[in-house]
Design a protein around this motif. Structure first.
Motif, mmCIF file in Angstrom:
data_model
loop_
_atom_site.group_PDB
_atom_site.id
_atom_site.type_symbol
_atom_site.label_atom_id
_atom_site.label_comp_id
_atom_site.label_asym_id
_atom_site.label_seq_id
_atom_site.Cartn_x
_atom_site.Cartn_y
_atom_site.Cartn_z
ATOM 1 N N ILE A 1 48.195 15.163 53.821
ATOM 2 C CA ILE A 1 47.649 15.493 52.384
ATOM 3 C C ILE A 1 47.590 16.922 52.159
ATOM 4 C CG2 ILE A 1 45.484 15.127 51.470
ATOM 5 C CD1 ILE A 1 45.100 12.506 53.318
ATOM 6 N N LYS A 2 47.751 17.079 50.861
ATOM 7 C CA LYS A 2 47.504 18.633 50.515
ATOM 8 C C LYS A 2 46.407 18.605 49.489
ATOM 9 C CE LYS A 2 49.724 22.359 47.442
ATOM 10 N NZ LYS A 2 50.531 22.622 46.673
ATOM 11 N N SER A 3 45.408 19.358 49.735
ATOM 12 C CA SER A 3 44.206 19.522 49.200
ATOM 13 C C SER A 3 43.908 21.164 48.654
ATOM 14 C CB SER A 3 42.846 19.107 49.899
ATOM 15 O OG SER A 3 41.698 19.117 49.161
ATOM 16 N N SER A 4 44.028 20.976 47.575
ATOM 17 C CA SER A 4 44.125 22.785 47.119
ATOM 18 C C SER A 4 45.041 23.452 47.700
ATOM 19 C CB SER A 4 42.615 23.433 47.432
ATOM 20 O OG SER A 4 41.534 22.752 46.919
ATOM 21 N N GLU A 5 44.834 24.501 48.458
ATOM 22 C CA GLU A 5 45.793 25.409 49.216
ATOM 23 C C GLU A 5 46.327 24.984 50.397
ATOM 24 O OE1 GLU A 5 42.157 27.286 50.184
ATOM 25 O OE2 GLU A 5 43.031 26.805 48.289
ATOM 26 N N LEU A 6 45.435 23.807 51.179
ATOM 27 C CA LEU A 6 45.860 23.563 52.468
ATOM 28 C C LEU A 6 46.574 22.451 52.530
ATOM 29 C CD1 LEU A 6 42.415 24.280 54.188
ATOM 30 C CD2 LEU A 6 44.594 25.757 54.131
ATOM 31 N N ILE A 7 47.445 21.994 53.551
ATOM 32 C CA ILE A 7 48.133 20.818 53.804
ATOM 33 C C ILE A 7 47.742 20.647 55.342
ATOM 34 C CG2 ILE A 7 50.309 19.417 54.310
ATOM 35 C CD1 ILE A 7 51.419 22.137 52.406
ATOM 36 N N HIS A 8 46.911 19.427 55.366
ATOM 37 C CA HIS A 8 46.660 18.683 56.971
ATOM 38 C C HIS A 8 47.844 17.667 57.107
ATOM 39 C CE1 HIS A 8 42.753 20.566 56.291
ATOM 40 N NE2 HIS A 8 43.017 20.123 55.269
ATOM 41 N N VAL A 9 48.471 18.052 58.264
ATOM 42 C CA VAL A 9 49.624 17.191 58.735
ATOM 43 C C VAL A 9 49.251 16.762 60.038
ATOM 44 C CG1 VAL A 9 52.108 17.506 59.460
ATOM 45 C CG2 VAL A 9 51.277 19.067 57.796
ATOM 46 N N SER A 10 49.516 15.090 59.742
ATOM 47 C CA SER A 10 49.077 14.363 60.841
ATOM 48 C C SER A 10 50.164 14.642 62.059
ATOM 49 C CB SER A 10 49.199 12.778 60.479
ATOM 50 O OG SER A 10 48.366 12.568 59.426
ATOM 51 N N GLY A 11 49.483 14.107 63.204
ATOM 52 C CA GLY A 11 50.428 14.324 64.411
ATOM 53 C C GLY A 11 51.906 13.822 64.321
ATOM 54 N N GLN A 12 52.954 14.770 64.398
ATOM 55 C CA GLN A 12 54.205 14.440 64.280
ATOM 56 C C GLN A 12 54.836 14.021 65.702
ATOM 57 O OE1 GLN A 12 56.056 14.278 60.882
ATOM 58 N NE2 GLN A 12 53.652 14.170 60.894
ATOM 59 N N LEU A 13 55.536 13.185 65.783
ATOM 60 C CA LEU A 13 56.268 12.917 67.334
ATOM 61 C C LEU A 13 57.787 12.596 66.837
ATOM 62 C CD1 LEU A 13 55.450 9.284 67.748
ATOM 63 C CD2 LEU A 13 54.041 10.398 66.213
ATOM 64 N N SER A 14 58.307 12.077 67.894
ATOM 65 C CA SER A 14 59.761 11.555 67.983
ATOM 66 C C SER A 14 60.068 10.200 67.410
ATOM 67 C CB SER A 14 60.608 12.005 69.067
ATOM 68 O OG SER A 14 60.010 11.077 70.140
ATOM 69 N N LEU A 15 60.097 10.071 66.003
ATOM 70 C CA LEU A 15 60.299 8.753 65.303
ATOM 71 C C LEU A 15 61.672 8.957 64.411
ATOM 72 C CD1 LEU A 15 56.724 7.688 64.035
ATOM 73 C CD2 LEU A 15 57.974 7.041 65.895
ATOM 74 N N ASP A 16 62.207 8.164 64.424
ATOM 75 C CA ASP A 16 63.541 8.208 63.339
ATOM 76 C C ASP A 16 63.037 7.693 61.878
ATOM 77 O OD1 ASP A 16 63.581 5.183 63.300
ATOM 78 O OD2 ASP A 16 65.360 5.176 64.422
ATOM 79 N N ALA A 17 64.192 7.828 61.045
ATOM 80 C CA ALA A 17 63.726 7.395 59.866
ATOM 81 C C ALA A 17 63.006 5.842 59.591
ATOM 82 C CB ALA A 17 64.792 7.568 58.787
ATOM 83 N N ALA A 18 63.348 5.195 60.229
ATOM 84 C CA ALA A 18 63.152 3.747 60.456
ATOM 85 C C ALA A 18 61.717 3.577 60.848
ATOM 86 C CB ALA A 18 64.021 2.721 60.872
ATOM 87 N N GLY A 19 61.121 4.526 61.804
ATOM 88 C CA GLY A 19 59.882 4.782 62.346
ATOM 89 C C GLY A 19 60.037 4.115 63.868
#
Length: 133
Positions: free
Chosen positions: A23-41
């Motif tokens: 989620i981008k709010s003003s100038e900050l982007i908060h990125v949820s935990g990323q992990l090793s998922l493919d395009a289908a999840g």
């Protein structure tokens, strides 16, 4: 907080759990935990730290690319690592390779388990769009 932009990888888990990848709010982007998922999840590379880390960074790049920002604009990260003592060196090597000379604030936490069986790494980020790319 004014939400400017929400990003999804369009994976079933996003709806099932009810979250956004970023989620981008003003100038900050908060990125949820990323992990090793493919395009289908689908979760990839159970118990393979190096392969999971590579895919995690690839998924991070998808989020950054969506917002037109670079790794140099990441201001902080939290790394969740299963079996940290065993994976500490590989975590450091991967982090240095991903960020190069950029040094975001970092917290590395050793955890006993993550969401998927065999998942050994997850990384969340805060990005400042006002920093030079």
């Amino acid at each position: 907080m004014t939400i400017i932009d929400v990003f999804h990888h369009n994976m079933p888990a996003e709806n099932d759990f009810g979250y956004s990848q970023a989620i981008k709010s003003s100038e900050l982007i908060h990125v949820s935990g990323q992990l090793s998922l493919d395009a289908a999840g689908e979760f990839l590379y159970a118990d393979d730290f190096a392969a999971q880390l590579k895919q995690t960074y690839a998924n991070t790049d998808k989020v950054l690319n969506h917002y037109g920002v670079t790794r140099k604009q990441v201001v902080s990260q939290v790394l969740y690592v299963v079996d940290l003592r065993q994976n500490a060196a590989a975590t450091a090597v991967g982090n240095l390779a991903y960020f190069g000379d950029h040094r975001p604030a970092s917290t590395v936490l050793g955890v006993t388990e993550l969401t998927f069986p065999g998942q050994v790494i997850e990384i969340s980020y805060v990005v400042d769009t006002k920093l030079p790319a």
